[in-house]
Design an enzyme around this catalytic site. Structure first.
Site, short mmCIF file in Angstrom:
data_model
loop_
_atom_site.label_atom_id
_atom_site.label_comp_id
_atom_site.label_asym_id
_atom_site.label_seq_id
_atom_site.Cartn_x
_atom_site.Cartn_y
_atom_site.Cartn_z
CG HIS A 11 40.15 -22.82 -37.39
ND1 HIS A 11 40.45 -21.49 -37.62
CD2 HIS A 11 41.19 -23.32 -36.68
CE1 HIS A 11 41.61 -21.20 -37.08
NE2 HIS A 11 42.07 -22.29 -36.49
CB CYS B 40 39.88 -15.54 -45.67
SG CYS B 40 39.59 -16.90 -44.52
CG HIS C 44 42.48 -26.88 -34.04
ND1 HIS C 44 43.57 -27.05 -34.85
CD2 HIS C 44 42.35 -25.54 -33.85
CE1 HIS C 44 44.10 -25.87 -35.14
NE2 HIS C 44 43.37 -24.93 -34.55
P1 5GP Z 1 44.99 -21.73 -35.51
O1 5GP Z 1 46.36 -21.57 -34.92
O2 5GP Z 1 44.55 -20.53 -36.28
O3 5GP Z 1 43.97 -22.20 -34.52
O4 5GP Z 1 45.11 -22.96 -36.51
C1 5GP Z 1 45.26 -22.81 -37.88
C2 5GP Z 1 45.53 -24.19 -38.43
O5 5GP Z 1 45.37 -24.13 -39.83
C3 5GP Z 1 46.93 -24.71 -38.15
O6 5GP Z 1 46.86 -25.94 -37.44
C4 5GP Z 1 47.53 -24.87 -39.55
O7 5GP Z 1 48.36 -26.01 -39.66
C5 5GP Z 1 46.31 -24.96 -40.43
N1 5GP Z 1 46.50 -24.44 -41.78
C6 5GP Z 1 47.06 -23.24 -42.11
N2 5GP Z 1 47.04 -23.07 -43.45
C7 5GP Z 1 46.45 -24.18 -43.96
C8 5GP Z 1 46.14 -24.58 -45.28
O8 5GP Z 1 46.41 -23.89 -46.28
N3 5GP Z 1 45.53 -25.78 -45.45
C9 5GP Z 1 45.21 -26.58 -44.38
N4 5GP Z 1 44.61 -27.74 -44.66
N5 5GP Z 1 45.48 -26.23 -43.10
C10 5GP Z 1 46.10 -25.04 -42.89
ZN ZN Z 2 37.34 -16.86 -44.46
#
Ligand code: 5GP
Ligand code: ZN
Length: 107
Positions: free
Chosen positions: A99, A4, A101
């Protein structure tokens, strides 16, 4: 969870720009920001999504929600902010470690 990416950020195995950390949560800058301020607040404990939250996470989730406006203020979002939790593939989730945002524009 060894595979992860957010657990790896918690473990400091991969770098992130951390803006808040305590014993149970971590907040860092999104690597592909969708707004001038785009932060992700995560629990240090791994669970995949809001759909995987269990009763044992109730107090932690409450403390995370209360931490959001505090972090927003620190980031200069005094005029307001957006929060978003994507859940599951149908909800647009790409990283399967819960997470929140936090998005906005400093004033
Ligand atoms: P989801 O679409 O799962 O709600 O959002 C995942 C978020 O994680 C995306 O906005 C993406 O840009 C961010 N993200 C993915 N990989 C990384 C990473 O390695 N480091 C950081 N800081 N953000 C990440
Ligand atoms: Zn995790």
């Amino acid at each position: 969870m060894s595979d992860c990416i957010f657990c790896k950020i918690v473990e400091k195995d991969i770098p992130a720009t951390i803006v808040y950390e305590d014993d149970e949560m971590l907040c860092f800058k999104d690597i592909q920001p969708a707004a001038p301020v785009h932060l992700l607040l995560i629990p240090k404990v791994h669970f995949d999504s809001l759909a995987h939250a269990a009763p044992e996470h109730e107090a932690l989730l409450g403390r995370m929600m209360l931490k959001v406006p505090e972090i927003a203020r620190s980031a200069g979002l005094s005029n307001g902010f957006k929060t978003q939790i994507n859940t599951g593939k149908g909800g647009g989730q790409e990283v399967f470690h819960l997470h929140i945002h936090l998005l906005g524009t400093p004033v």
